[in-house]
Design an enzyme around this catalytic site. Structure first.
Site, PDB file in Angstrom:
ATOM      1  N   ASP A 101       0.851  -1.190   0.000  1.00  0.00           N
ATOM      2  CA  ASP A 101       0.000   0.000   0.000  1.00  0.00           C
ATOM      3  C   ASP A 101       0.892   1.247   0.000  1.00  0.00           C
ATOM      4  OD1 ASP A 101      -2.907   1.076   0.501  1.00  0.00           O
ATOM      5  OD2 ASP A 101      -1.762   1.943   2.157  1.00  0.00           O
ATOM      6  N   TYR A 234      -1.501  11.257   2.923  1.00  0.00           N
ATOM      7  CA  TYR A 234      -2.335  11.598   1.770  1.00  0.00           C
ATOM      8  C   TYR A 234      -2.299  13.102   1.477  1.00  0.00           C
ATOM      9  CZ  TYR A 234      -4.409   6.930   2.281  1.00  0.00           C
ATOM     10  OH  TYR A 234      -4.598   5.579   2.353  1.00  0.00           O
ATOM     11  N   HIS A 297      -7.131  -6.443  -0.615  1.00  0.00           N
ATOM     12  CA  HIS A 297      -6.083  -5.443  -0.425  1.00  0.00           C
ATOM     13  C   HIS A 297      -5.033  -5.861   0.592  1.00  0.00           C
ATOM     14  CE1 HIS A 297      -4.250  -1.527  -0.475  1.00  0.00           C
ATOM     15  NE2 HIS A 297      -4.410  -1.388   0.814  1.00  0.00           N
TER      16      HIS A 297
END
Length: 318
Positions: A101, A234, A297
């Site tokens: 990730d 982010y 994921h």
């Protein structure tokens, strides 16, 4: 499973907690959002038993590692710098770096910028993307998309409030609905409701790869720290795209490996299929691109034996 040794080190100006086990060539394991060193628990055991020194940090902003207040302290260069200095602090001169990730973005970036230090790289879930002025946020906007979770995460405090309202329920929802066991609206992508978690369900019973002890570990840490540190990764996406300008168009020539689950919703992001298709040019040292059928994921937790075996085949061949 044996418990790895936990230690807190001074790395790149912050205090960093690491989980460490084994002796031999160094392998660094970088986790993603919203995880901890603990997401690598199965690989720490498998790789250390096979003769490797395995170190999995709580990344900057997570768990037992410092979480600086300034958003600007979470750029990609800060995160790469943490891994570069961690190798030095551990007394090593080289390492294989692996990431899942967001940790994959760090691993790819570390291999790209410091090939002298990171002589091989493993990425999971997020494929290598040569630095480009068009970051993923711009790609979403260019497609007229304004309701993606990456965009929702940009405003400080908003996602924190939602995730921290019931931390345990948030963890249960994320781990279940991000996995291959979930068959509803993709966990990561556009938001059909008002918030990030609205379309996710708390599982009636946990999937077989997840235990109540696992939930307790994640919940306890995120109740203590909150989610701000991880969310700030982010919030530097645009800044990081600018800072990576010196490496625009560069490729990774070292031996590399990629794996992801076929049911990982990240594979449906704009440009992701094109990035994988470009591997022959961008990763000329690629030694495997493995899509694990039915996995979601959290691939190294959902398919621990398969992932560990692929990692060990790669490491032994170096």
């Amino acid at each position: 499973m044996t418990n790895p040794h936990l230690e807190t080190l001074s790395v790149n100006g912050i205090r960093m907690r690491i989980a460490m086990q084994g002796a031999g060539p160094l392998v660094l394991l970088c986790h993603g959002f919203p995880e901890l060193w603990y997401s690598w628990r199965h690989q720490i055991e498998a790789l250390s038993s096979a003769g490797f020194r395995v170190v999995a940090p709580d990344m900057r902003g997570y768990g037992g590692t410092d979480a600086p207040l300034q958003v600007e302290a979470y750029t990609r260069l800060h995160l790469i710098g943490d891994m570069v200095d961690l190798v030095r602090v551990l007394g090593e001169r080289q390492a294989v770096i692996a990431g899942h990730d967001w940790g994959a973005i760090v691993a790819w970036g570390a291999a790209l910028t410091r090939p002298d230090l990171f002589h091989a790289v493993i990425g999971m879930s997020v494929p290598f993307a040569p630095p480009d002025p068009t970051d993923i946020l711009k790609a979403l906007e260019d497609r007229g998309i304004h309701d993606h979770y990456l965009q929702y995460f940009q405003a400080p405090g908003v996602a924190e409030a939602e995730l921290e309202q019931d931390t345990e329920a948030a963890i249960r929802r994320l781990l279940h609905c991000g996995s291959g066991d979930w068959h509803g609206v993709p966990a990561f992508g556009r938001l059909p409701g008002q918030g990030f978690l609205d379309h996710m369900e708390v599982p009636r019973r946990l999937p077989t790869w997840l235990t109540e002890d696992d939930i307790s570990h994640y919940t306890g840490e995120f109740r203590r720290t909150g989610f701000r540190g991880g969310l700030n990764w982010y919030r530097t996406m645009r800044l990081s795209a600018e800072l990576m300008a010196p490496w625009r168009g560069c490729i990774i020539r070292q031996p590399s490996l990629f794996m992801a689950g076929t049911r990982d919703s990240v594979l449906g992001f704009p440009v992701i299929p094109q990035l994988i298709a470009a591997f022959p040019k961008t990763l000329p040292g690629l030694r495997g691109c493995h899509l694990l059928n039915g996995a979601g994921h959290w691939v190294q937790q959902e398919r621990p034996e398969e992932v560990s075996a692929l990692m060990l085949d790669f490491l032994r061949a170096l």
